[in-house]
Design a protein around this motif. Sequence first.
Motif, PDB file in Angstrom:
ATOM      1  N   GLU A 141      38.254  41.456  53.617  1.00 22.22           N
ATOM      2  CA  GLU A 141      38.173  40.505  52.442  1.00 22.22           C
ATOM      3  C   GLU A 141      36.853  39.973  52.464  1.00 22.22           C
ATOM      4  O   GLU A 141      36.360  39.727  51.503  1.00 22.22           O
ATOM      5  N   GLU A 142      36.635  39.469  53.506  1.00 24.47           N
ATOM      6  CA  GLU A 142      35.154  38.694  53.619  1.00 24.47           C
ATOM      7  C   GLU A 142      33.888  39.627  53.277  1.00 24.47           C
ATOM      8  O   GLU A 142      33.307  38.885  52.322  1.00 24.47           O
ATOM      9  N   GLN A 145      34.152  39.750  49.554  1.00 20.58           N
ATOM     10  CA  GLN A 145      33.882  38.291  49.070  1.00 20.58           C
ATOM     11  C   GLN A 145      32.191  38.392  48.888  1.00 20.58           C
ATOM     12  O   GLN A 145      31.723  37.931  47.958  1.00 20.58           O
ATOM     13  N   SER A 149      29.994  38.082  45.558  1.00 21.30           N
ATOM     14  CA  SER A 149      28.929  36.804  45.406  1.00 21.30           C
ATOM     15  C   SER A 149      27.589  37.150  45.337  1.00 21.30           C
ATOM     16  O   SER A 149      26.813  36.803  44.646  1.00 21.30           O
TER      17      SER A 149
END
Lengths: 154, 260, 281
Positions: A141-142, A145, A149
């Motif tokens: 997930e990180e 993300q 971004s």
Amino acid sequence: MKRSKTMELGVGLFMLAGILGLVFLGLRVSGLSLERPASSFELEANFANIGGLKPRARITMAGVTVGRVRSIELDTDWYDAHVVMELDGRLEDTLPEDSTAAILTSGLLGEQYIGLSVGGAPETLGDGDRIRDTQSALVLEELIQQFVSNIAKE
Amino acid sequence: MIERIARLGRWGCDTLESLGDAGIFLAQSMFGKPSAEGMRLWLRQMHFVGVMSLAIVLVSGLFIGMVLALQGYTILVDFGAEDALGQMVALSLLRELAPVVAALLFAGRAGSALTAEIGLMKATEQLTSMEMIGVDPLRRVVAPRLWAGFVALPLLTIGFGVVGVWGGQLVGVQWLGVFEGSYWGNMQASVDFVADVGNGLLKSLVFALVVTWIAVYQGYALVPTSEGISRATTRTVVYASLAVLGLDFILTAVMFGGLS
Amino acid sequence: MFDNYSWESERMSDSPFVTVEGLHYSRGETSIFRGVDMVIPRGKITAIMGPSGTGKTTLLKLIGGQLTPDAGRVCIAGEDVHALSRKALFKLRRRMGMLFQSGALFSDLDVYENVAFPLRVHTDLPESMIRDLVLLKLQAVGLRGARKLTPAELSGGMARRVALARAIALDPELILYDEPFVGQDPISMGVLVQLIRRLNDALGLTAVVVSHDIKETLSIADYVYVISDGQVMARGAPSELDVDRDPRVRQFIHGEADGPVPFHYPARDFYADLLGEGELR
């Protein structure tokens, strides 16, 4: 009543096979090790994030299994994960002090394990020493993300 | 309407009564002084219910392991996770399939034979004549069979699991090309000896007791005619299978379902 | 005390060994015995006869303690069978032998082991002694040569003789015969009749024979009870029964087809049935 030797032998073999089967399930399938107490030593390491690492996960070096994770607990001083590793006794006092430990994933969804890479320092790690240079697990997930971004910034 | 409720009540009372009878029957036959003679009778029954069921259990285990690997592979490969094949095969075998399928096969192979054998002994008055000679058939006929079943099924379950894991390796590694190291490595990392192997064995001990109990009780309590024997044999397989599947759900819920 | 006992049994050889008092028994709704009284004398052959379905075998099971009566008592050698604990009952049964209708040989043992079974269970005799005893008993029934056969290989008559050898293996004081002559050819029937009589004369044991084979039974019995409808219908020595004037006893003893025990199962009038009045079946 007549004793039948072949029958007794059959039952004996049957029970023996059952016990051997249980040993197989223990050693080969669930990975219990018989010679563990004979020669092993412990190293400690702190990770910022262990992801899905579990006790008894493999520890590898150049892809070869050299040990297992003994325990994982939260270090309340630093609020990170304190991992105790159990390694093959032959490696005691041979690993350089600046060796690194990284939590890796086999395949995309496979199990997580610890990979050790050798450093270059002259001092070596002994029983109960700590590996300082660690690399946390990659949490999917990180990563996503970050990726999203980054795209947004560009 | 009242008649129906009364019938339900009667059915309930009858069921409870026969359960009580079966419980007393179990307690009376299972516990007693062990003797050299008893050991020999037990050995004989071990051969009959254990060794003779070995072939069917092992062959079934092999095929189930192979099918598991084949099915699991096609699903896992979609996620690129075929390395987890060993884990999938071993966990489904040890937790569920080995205890349950071995118990079902055991009920069909050994349970029905036990019922028919004891039923025939009853129909030909062998049990009565044993009583008249002054030997308790519960101790002489029933107890060795109960204990043999209780010991044999867990052993058969272990055999089923081992052969199944090996069959999965045969298909997964040798045929489909999963890396051997990750087959075993993933398996070893995820299978816990106490939680998985131990609970599977615990299940199979429960199943062993229930299946053998049903089989010998059905044989002991049947109507001693040829029709009675065939009915009791059918009942053994049906009741034992249902009991195994029902108990499996309950045991799984307690062991793995987070009910604690 | 032991001396006293044997002296007494010697003296009271005509005394009752088994007494049945006011026995009531019913299975489900049907009542099978309604007050049966019987005295079975020591050292004699007592026959219990009656039409089939009167519960003769049930009576034997009540005497052997396998069934419990609704009311009444059965005493063997002064002990109330149904008041005994399970352990005491099994001990008492060692003094009894029973010959079952089907022989009831243990199908997983051969002839020799079948006869040896009671000896192995109840005694600690050395193997050589057991062998001698088994061969002795098998010799008595004329089947010493058949000791290696399994029960499945025996004819019905042979199986019954082996069962007899097993029943007398422990030298019982009382032996119960359940329909020993049923389904036998004339030769083996003759053999069995002779065996039962000879065993009784030689060993002095008390015997109860349940049967409906009139000729054979009357030829060996010392005393006969005829039961019907759950009660004792007649009793006496065989010669007395032969001339009994009760029509029911006469019908049974002489094997008449019709009489007080009707040939026909209860039904409505045959003529009306044929005309099919009122119903189709």
